[in-house]
Design a protein around this motif. Structure first.
Motif, PDB file in Angstrom:
ATOM      1  N   UNK A   1     -14.085   3.842   3.315  1.00  0.00           N
ATOM      2  CA  UNK A   1     -14.252   2.661   2.462  1.00  0.00           C
ATOM      3  C   UNK A   1     -13.627   1.441   3.123  1.00  0.00           C
ATOM      4  N   UNK A   2     -12.550   1.657   3.885  1.00  0.00           N
ATOM      5  CA  UNK A   2     -11.915   0.556   4.602  1.00  0.00           C
ATOM      6  C   UNK A   2     -12.459   0.382   5.998  1.00  0.00           C
ATOM      7  N   UNK A   3     -12.843   1.479   6.620  1.00  0.00           N
ATOM      8  CA  UNK A   3     -13.330   1.419   7.997  1.00  0.00           C
ATOM      9  C   UNK A   3     -14.760   0.915   8.074  1.00  0.00           C
ATOM     10  N   UNK A   4     -15.570   1.346   7.107  1.00  0.00           N
ATOM     11  CA  UNK A   4     -17.008   1.098   7.160  1.00  0.00           C
ATOM     12  C   UNK A   4     -17.727   2.433   7.253  1.00  0.00           C
TER      13      UNK A   4
ATOM     14  N   UNK B   1       9.656   1.820  12.055  1.00  0.00           N
ATOM     15  CA  UNK B   1       8.835   0.901  11.267  1.00  0.00           C
ATOM     16  C   UNK B   1       9.041   1.215   9.788  1.00  0.00           C
ATOM     17  N   UNK B   2       8.940   0.215   8.922  1.00  0.00           N
ATOM     18  CA  UNK B   2       9.134   0.465   7.489  1.00  0.00           C
ATOM     19  C   UNK B   2       7.961   1.228   6.894  1.00  0.00           C
ATOM     20  N   UNK B   3       8.178   1.771   5.698  1.00  0.00           N
ATOM     21  CA  UNK B   3       7.103   2.446   4.988  1.00  0.00           C
ATOM     22  C   UNK B   3       7.121   3.950   5.190  1.00  0.00           C
ATOM     23  N   UNK B   4       6.085   4.593   4.697  1.00  0.00           N
ATOM     24  CA  UNK B   4       5.935   6.038   4.790  1.00  0.00           C
ATOM     25  C   UNK B   4       4.514   6.370   5.226  1.00  0.00           C
TER      26      UNK B   4
ATOM     27  N   UNK C   1       3.155   0.573   3.456  1.00  0.00           N
ATOM     28  CA  UNK C   1       4.037   0.165   2.361  1.00  0.00           C
ATOM     29  C   UNK C   1       3.241  -0.772   1.453  1.00  0.00           C
ATOM     30  N   UNK C   2       3.224  -0.490   0.158  1.00  0.00           N
ATOM     31  CA  UNK C   2       2.448  -1.286  -0.798  1.00  0.00           C
ATOM     32  C   UNK C   2       0.987  -1.387  -0.375  1.00  0.00           C
ATOM     33  N   UNK C   3       0.442  -0.248   0.053  1.00  0.00           N
ATOM     34  CA  UNK C   3      -0.971  -0.143   0.448  1.00  0.00           C
ATOM     35  C   UNK C   3      -1.331  -1.049   1.621  1.00  0.00           C
ATOM     36  N   UNK C   4      -0.342  -1.321   2.491  1.00  0.00           N
ATOM     37  CA  UNK C   4      -0.581  -2.102   3.695  1.00  0.00           C
ATOM     38  C   UNK C   4       0.010  -1.355   4.893  1.00  0.00           C
ATOM     39  N   UNK C   5      -0.692  -1.377   6.007  1.00  0.00           N
ATOM     40  CA  UNK C   5      -0.193  -0.713   7.209  1.00  0.00           C
ATOM     41  C   UNK C   5       0.965  -1.521   7.791  1.00  0.00           C
TER      42      UNK C   5
ATOM     43  N   UNK D   1      -0.674   8.932  -1.264  1.00  0.00           N
ATOM     44  CA  UNK D   1      -1.226   7.588  -1.144  1.00  0.00           C
ATOM     45  C   UNK D   1      -2.463   7.396  -1.999  1.00  0.00           C
ATOM     46  N   UNK D   2      -2.638   6.170  -2.437  1.00  0.00           N
ATOM     47  CA  UNK D   2      -3.776   5.803  -3.267  1.00  0.00           C
ATOM     48  C   UNK D   2      -5.025   5.653  -2.409  1.00  0.00           C
ATOM     49  N   UNK D   3      -6.207   5.646  -3.045  1.00  0.00           N
ATOM     50  CA  UNK D   3      -7.423   5.339  -2.279  1.00  0.00           C
ATOM     51  C   UNK D   3      -7.314   4.016  -1.532  1.00  0.00           C
ATOM     52  N   UNK D   4      -6.612   3.037  -2.137  1.00  0.00           N
ATOM     53  CA  UNK D   4      -6.437   1.734  -1.476  1.00  0.00           C
ATOM     54  C   UNK D   4      -5.614   1.868  -0.200  1.00  0.00           C
ATOM     55  N   UNK D   5      -4.631   2.760  -0.200  1.00  0.00           N
ATOM     56  CA  UNK D   5      -3.817   2.971   0.992  1.00  0.00           C
ATOM     57  C   UNK D   5      -4.645   3.600   2.105  1.00  0.00           C
TER      58      UNK D   5
END
Length: 248
Positions: A201-204, A62-65, A163-167, A76-80
């Protein structure tokens, strides 16, 4: 020809990478069956299955890291991290799968396994009695009733790619099935607890932090001896023994 990279190898299973293809070899065909089944059901990105010929499963990279690894620095950023949390929430809200996974062991069975393992750790001298006793106390909070959700069952930080803060993909689904949601969250943040708030923050935030802390202790207690016996080092900085020491 691309060189062969050994990703992980021990007596139960091995994963090899050749270019953009991963070859997974498992002595227990049920693990491969569970992995393929789970990837067909989950609402999050997964690797493409290229072919199966027992005992081998071939999947595409899969792409990304990843956001890091246990015992290494987290990136990774907080957004990631929040994106990873949102993907985990999406998984946990999916319809229940037919199987019970690793995160779904009964409280009675888990408590018995934990007590036996704690006794072995002390008797063998692998860990100090005080360290084991304290973490067994912390682990008690995880031994409570829970509502089953669709869990990954081995959601290590190295199993989620972004990748770019997206899974972009979640890998290694052989332990997937019905289980405790907080087990997944604890596994993902094991050794990287400073990022728990970003993940939530993303999960709840409707989670019991004491139970996540308990799973950190419980999971570490159960795996230290196995790792030591299979060529891995849980005493490396940032790994399982440091997780246990942090609870003192």
């Amino acid at each position: 020809m691309d060189e062969i990279q050994v990703v992980v190898a021990h007596s139960e299973r091995a994963t090899l990478r050749v270019g953009d293809v991963f070859l997974k070899v498992d002595v227990d065909q049920a693990h491969i069956d569970a992995e393929v089944e789970a990837m067909s059901l989950v609402p999050v990105p997964t690797p493409k299955v290229l072919w199966r010929k027992p005992p081998v499963l071939a999947i595409a990279a899969v792409p990304g890291t990843t956001l890091g690894r246990l015992g290494g620095p987290a990136t990774g950023s907080p957004a990631a991290w929040a994106a990873a949390g949102a993907a985990i929430r999406k998984l946990h809200e999916a319809p229940l799968p037919p199987r019970t996974g690793r995160a779904g062991r009964s409280v009675v069975a888990l408590a018995a396994e934990l007590d036996d393992e704690c006794e072995s750790l002390v008797a063998s001298g692998l860990l100090p009695a005080e360290l084991v006793t304290r973490n067994r106390q912390v682990a008690e909070a995880a031994l409570r009733p829970w509502a089953p959700v669709f869990t990954h069952g081995d959601l290590q930080i190295a199993h989620v790619f972004l990748e770019d803060d997206q899974v972009t993909g979640v890998i290694d689904w052989s332990e997937a099935g019905r289980g405790d949601a907080l087990y997944d969250l604890a596994t993902f943040t094991l050794g990287h607890e400073e990022h728990l708030d970003d993940l939530l923050a993303g999960y709840g935030t409707d989670v019991d932090l004491d139970v996540i802390h308990a799973w950190w202790s419980l999971r570490s207690l159960l795996i230290v001896r196995w790792l030591s016996e299979h060529g891995f080092d849980p005493f490396e900085p940032g790994c399982e023994v440091d997780v246990l020491r942090a609870r003192m």
